[in-house]
Design a protein around this motif. Structure first.
Motif, mmCIF file in Angstrom:
data_model
loop_
_atom_site.group_PDB
_atom_site.id
_atom_site.type_symbol
_atom_site.label_atom_id
_atom_site.label_comp_id
_atom_site.label_asym_id
_atom_site.label_seq_id
_atom_site.Cartn_x
_atom_site.Cartn_y
_atom_site.Cartn_z
ATOM 1 N N HIS A 20 5.826 4.935 4.613
ATOM 2 C CA HIS A 20 6.460 6.006 3.835
ATOM 3 C C HIS A 20 6.705 7.251 4.694
ATOM 4 N N SER A 21 6.266 8.397 4.171
ATOM 5 C CA SER A 21 6.485 9.639 4.915
ATOM 6 C C SER A 21 5.346 9.887 5.901
ATOM 7 N N GLY A 22 4.427 8.921 6.019
ATOM 8 C CA GLY A 22 3.289 9.103 6.916
ATOM 9 C C GLY A 22 3.608 8.626 8.318
ATOM 10 N N LEU A 23 2.568 8.162 8.990
ATOM 11 C CA LEU A 23 2.734 7.755 10.378
ATOM 12 C C LEU A 23 1.965 6.456 10.608
ATOM 13 N N ALA A 24 2.639 5.501 11.270
ATOM 14 C CA ALA A 24 1.960 4.265 11.663
ATOM 15 C C ALA A 24 1.678 4.361 13.150
ATOM 16 N N ALA A 25 0.507 3.892 13.558
ATOM 17 C CA ALA A 25 0.139 4.018 14.972
ATOM 18 C C ALA A 25 -0.590 2.772 15.436
ATOM 19 N N ARG A 26 -0.499 2.529 16.749
ATOM 20 C CA ARG A 26 -1.346 1.492 17.332
ATOM 21 C C ARG A 26 -2.438 2.221 18.092
ATOM 22 N N LEU A 27 -3.691 1.988 17.678
ATOM 23 C CA LEU A 27 -4.791 2.732 18.277
ATOM 24 C C LEU A 27 -5.278 2.066 19.557
ATOM 25 N N GLY A 28 -4.869 0.805 19.759
ATOM 26 C CA GLY A 28 -5.298 0.073 20.949
ATOM 27 C C GLY A 28 -5.552 -1.367 20.585
ATOM 28 N N GLY A 29 -5.358 -2.291 21.528
ATOM 29 C CA GLY A 29 -5.606 -3.713 21.294
ATOM 30 C C GLY A 29 -4.913 -4.190 20.034
ATOM 31 N N ASP A 30 -5.681 -4.758 19.111
ATOM 32 C CA ASP A 30 -5.096 -5.227 17.859
ATOM 33 C C ASP A 30 -5.478 -4.310 16.702
ATOM 34 N N GLU A 31 -5.758 -3.050 17.023
ATOM 35 C CA GLU A 31 -6.131 -2.062 15.998
ATOM 36 C C GLU A 31 -4.951 -1.155 15.684
ATOM 37 N N PHE A 32 -4.620 -1.085 14.423
ATOM 38 C CA PHE A 32 -3.534 -0.222 13.988
ATOM 39 C C PHE A 32 -4.060 0.739 12.924
ATOM 40 N N ALA A 33 -3.257 1.772 12.628
ATOM 41 C CA ALA A 33 -3.648 2.690 11.566
ATOM 42 C C ALA A 33 -2.403 3.263 10.920
ATOM 43 N N VAL A 34 -2.556 3.579 9.645
ATOM 44 C CA VAL A 34 -1.475 4.262 8.939
ATOM 45 C C VAL A 34 -2.095 5.470 8.273
ATOM 46 N N VAL A 35 -1.449 6.631 8.418
ATOM 47 C CA VAL A 35 -1.927 7.793 7.683
ATOM 48 C C VAL A 35 -0.812 8.216 6.738
ATOM 49 N N CYS A 36 -1.175 8.411 5.449
ATOM 50 C CA CYS A 36 -0.179 8.768 4.438
ATOM 51 C C CYS A 36 -0.535 10.097 3.802
ATOM 52 N N ILE A 37 0.497 10.876 3.470
ATOM 53 C CA ILE A 37 0.241 12.166 2.828
ATOM 54 C C ILE A 37 0.907 12.253 1.458
ATOM 55 N N ASP A 38 1.482 11.118 1.016
ATOM 56 C CA ASP A 38 2.233 11.185 -0.236
ATOM 57 C C ASP A 38 1.630 10.301 -1.336
ATOM 58 N N LEU A 39 0.363 9.870 -1.153
ATOM 59 C CA LEU A 39 -0.256 9.054 -2.193
ATOM 60 C C LEU A 39 -1.143 9.965 -3.036
ATOM 61 N N ALA A 40 -0.935 9.928 -4.348
ATOM 62 C CA ALA A 40 -1.598 10.914 -5.196
ATOM 63 C C ALA A 40 -2.948 10.436 -5.722
ATOM 64 N N THR A 41 -3.130 9.111 -5.842
ATOM 65 C CA THR A 41 -4.368 8.622 -6.456
ATOM 66 C C THR A 41 -4.965 7.469 -5.647
#
Ligand SMILES: [Mg+2]
Length: 506
Positions: free
Chosen positions: A145-166
């Protein structure tokens, strides 16, 4: 007359001089004109050069700016997948958390880890692994969505979202990450599938800082991994308590090894109609000063994480040789069975370690059985074969442990010098269920007989199971029916009471 002549002469000379001066002036003027022209040309050339130089400087400046921008972008981007990298992710997360503190809102972090990524690399090659990571990245970017997807290294990923209300919306997204990534992806002509585990947490509900948010999402991810493949878990206070407990236990475990609190317990293996104890399997127990006896299912995973399994194995092996060696010399037992952990076996040098330990303790190699699990063999057959061959050369016997739970390749089994199969307790537990289950166990026993491999049935709890197995030709048994794992003193008592019973009945 004379005067006239001299007057005429003077006039001529004057005229000639004037003529000479006129010519000289004309020459000077031409020269001046020529010089001015040259000067003008030189000046013009200089102006052109100056303008070209100016333009080049301008171009180079632009190139440098672009290069710098590219370098900055690259330093914030993962090279393989094009996603944000860890640094970029951390900056984005900190900024998002600060905004929530300053105003309001919610930051949700999803940690995504590919299940068994090593298997993809091992089975299909690194290119397939890279293709999988790229595909994970592509799908995550679509979901972020309006957040950010990232690869933190190896097979580790992360998504940070700022538009989820609940929290409900977070759970829905976590679920759709698991579901979306489960869809197979094309690698060349093949269709490969992956699965991911997800752990998520949010600020301000679950954390007070970006660091705590990450820690709690990681605890949730750990719970997902423990629960099996392709699951999503939301952070909860229980998870934090469990993690705290685990951390404490981990710290204590390091000390426990030094203090000799990790001790061998022994479970008898009996043979024949007389059900005579012939050997023992060594099982690790932790004599915790406050918690009492801690079971290996609780501390072995911690030992594995802290890379303590090697040291633990050596300590248990030495203690077991010291305690069981004399019983073997006295003819009261024939063998000692030890479990090799998969990670230890894969690390290599296992046979060499056993050789050293046997030399050090003087324990007879022929009385030693090393139990390995199927996945040790199947993940790296070449290495396993080498280690097993070396152990066999020492005179040590090899048992295949937990048989019936994995995916043994029977063809590979027939090529390996394995002396024993240990039928897993789950198979034994089912033999009372009906003909199909009995047929399966019978088929395994037939196969083992054909390969000249002895079978030990594990987890026997009832007399009926024991009788059925004996009637099917399996006469080597282990299980609660005969004896639970016990400390050495209790084992010694067990052996003497069996000997007395045997003497009185025989
Ligand atoms: Mg075992």
């Amino acid at each position: 007359m004379k005067t006239d002549e001299s007057g005429q002469g003077q006039m001529d000379r004057l005229l000639r001089r004037l003529e000479r001066e006129r010519r000289a002036r004309a020459q000077a003027e031409t020269l001046l004109e020529e010089r001015s022209r040259q000067l003008y040309l030189a000046n013009h050339e200089l102006a052109l050069l100056a303008s070209a130089l100016e333009q080049r400087v301008e171009e180079r400046t632009q190139e440098l700016v672009a290069e710098r921008e590219r370098a900055v972008a690259l330093a914030r981007q993962d090279q393989l997948t094009g996603l944000a990298n860890r640094r970029n992710f951390n900056d984005f997360l900190s900024a998002a958390c600060s905004r929530v503190w300053a105003r309001s809102g919610r930051v949700s972090v999803f940690l995504v880890d590919v299940d068994d990524f090593k298997h993809i690399n091992d089975a299909h090659g690194h290119e397939a692994g890279d293709a999988a990571l790229t595909e994970v990245a592509r799908r995550l970017s679509c979901l972020s969505h309006s957040g950010l997807a990232a690869r933190l290294g190896g097979d580790e990923f992360a998504v940070v979202c700022i538009d989820l209300a609940t929290e409900e919306q977070e759970k829905a997204l976590a679920k759709s990450i698991v579901e979306t990534l489960k869809q197979p992806y094309a690698f060349g002509a093949r269709s490969l599938s992956i699965a991911v585990s997800v752990g998520h947490a949010s600020l301000p509900d679950h954390a007070n800082s970006s660091a705590e948010l990450m820690r709690h999402a990681d605890m949730a991810l750990f719970a997902s991994k423990k629960a099996g493949r392709a699951t999503a878990t939301a952070f909860s206070d229980d998870l934090r308590d469990e993690a705290e407990e685990r951390r404490l236990l981990e710290l204590e475990l390091v000390l426990a090894l030094d203090r000799g609190e990790i001790v061998p317990w022994y479970q008898p293996i009996v043979e024949g109609a007389g059900r005579t104890p012939k050997g023992v399997e060594v099982l690790a127990r932790w004599n915790h000063p406050l918690r009492g006896v801690v079971l290996p299912s609780l501390f072995l995973p911690l030992a594995e994480e802290r890379k303590l399994l090697g040291a633990m194995f050596i300590s248990l092996f030495r203690q077991a040789c010291r305690e069981i060696g004399p019983l073997i010399s006295a003819g009261k037992l024939s063998y000692l069975s030890v479990n090799a952990s998969p990670s230890q076996f894969r690390a290599g040098g296992f046979a060499a370690l056993i050789q050293l330990l046997l030399q050090e303790t003087g324990f007879p190699p022929k009385a030693l059985v090393v139990e390995i699990t199927e996945d040790v063999i199947m993940t790296d057959l070449t290495r396993a074969t080498r280690e097993i061959d070396e152990l066999t050369r020492l005179g040590v016997r090899i048992a295949l442990d937990d048989f019936g739970t994995g995916y043994s390749n029977i063809a590979s089994l027939s090529r390996l010098p394995i002396q024993w199969l240990k039928l897993d307790r789950s198979l034994i537990a089912r033999i009372g269920d009906g003909h199909v289950e009995q047929a399966i166990v019978r088929a395994v026993l037939d196969m083992a007989r054909a390969l000249h491999i002895d079978v030990v049935a594990e987890g026997i709890e009832t007399e009926r199971q024991a009788e059925w197995l004996i009637s099917a030709g399996c006469r080597r048994h282990q299980g609660y029916l005969y004896g639970r794992p016990t400390p050495f003193d209790a084992l010694r008592d067990f052996l003497s009471s069996h000997a007395i019973k045997h003497a009185s009945t025989g």
